[in-house]
Design a protein around this motif. Sequence first.
Motif, PDB file in Angstrom:
ATOM      1  N   TRP A 194       0.837  -1.208   0.000  1.00 46.55           N
ATOM      2  CA  TRP A 194       0.000   0.000   0.000  1.00 46.55           C
ATOM      3  C   TRP A 194       0.869   1.255   0.000  1.00 46.55           C
ATOM      4  CZ3 TRP A 194      -1.119   4.597   2.275  1.00 46.55           C
ATOM      5  CH2 TRP A 194      -2.381   5.149   2.046  1.00 46.55           C
ATOM      6  N   HIS A 230      -6.118  -4.246  -0.101  1.00 47.04           N
ATOM      7  CA  HIS A 230      -5.711  -2.858   0.154  1.00 47.04           C
ATOM      8  C   HIS A 230      -6.604  -1.890  -0.622  1.00 47.04           C
ATOM      9  CE1 HIS A 230      -2.331  -3.373   2.727  1.00 47.04           C
ATOM     10  NE2 HIS A 230      -1.536  -3.938   1.846  1.00 47.04           N
ATOM     11  N   THR A 288      -9.514   0.876   0.880  1.00 45.38           N
ATOM     12  CA  THR A 288      -9.167   2.284   0.678  1.00 45.38           C
ATOM     13  C   THR A 288     -10.182   3.004  -0.186  1.00 45.38           C
ATOM     14  OG1 THR A 288      -6.823   1.641   0.782  1.00 45.38           O
ATOM     15  CG2 THR A 288      -7.309   3.830  -0.057  1.00 45.38           C
TER      16      THR A 288
END
Length: 297
Positions: free
Chosen positions: A174, A228, A232
């Motif tokens: 990330w 990830h 997000t």
Amino acid sequence: NTYNALRLSGSKLICQKSTIGEMQETVIFEPKLNVFKTYDELEIKPDEYTIVLLCVKSKDTIQASLDIKNKFTDKTVVLSIQNGVENEERIASVLGYENVMGALTTVAAETLEPGIYLQKGNYGLLVGELPGNEKLAWEHRLRIDVIADIFAKAGIIIKKSSNIYYDLWSKLVWNAAFNPTSVYYEATVGQLLANSETRKEIIGIMAEVKKIAELCGFKLNEDVDHKHLSRTDVPEWYDFRTSMLQDFQQGKEIELDELLGVIVSSAEKYNYSVPYSKTLYQKLKNKLSTGLLAKKV
């Protein structure tokens, strides 16, 4: 500055969390804090166990370790709560391998002003012994268990990692993608993902980091990049500025080599092509040296 703000006014933490479509906000205020400018100012008792949480930027790791060494005892352990995958070895080179533990946080946070911080979503702390140190003990108990109990008494629940380098590399997937990209385009996480071109760059970099991790001996879960991305790409993260973007906007040195440069150099070592990572690294290096602004998304 931060030192004076914390010393005079304490700290204020604003915690925001989305629950069933509604944003809940909690404010934690600590009016009185024991704040010191240097490690030398601390009173370290040689007969007591000491846990040091090292949270400095990677460029300051060696100097911070040297500062700690001035008052180091055989009952001191340093927890590296930093971004990147090289800090633990740097600390160990100064303080000894057996005196270092790795740790990472899973939290989205911003500094609103000195002493006032914003936390989005849940907070997590993962701690693990370095390979070979798993059976180190304090008072006839595993050291990591003792530390977990100490954190629990302070109201902080930690998770214990069985392979801390694996977890650090997983987080780097990330960090290497979002942090440098956010600085180059000077954009929030949401702005980056809303643009098809920058979204493609981020996905490309995450895939490259995953492969480099494997070449370095850490085969990550196949879906780590997808996880990830999914956590997000949510409304509450849209306006979030990465820590690297916050540093850049405040005129601070950024951790470009530690988060993305390490991917480029490792790729060269293993003769593996990482076009997305290398292109962004070179473009950002050029931006930092010339002061040129990228086209904002």
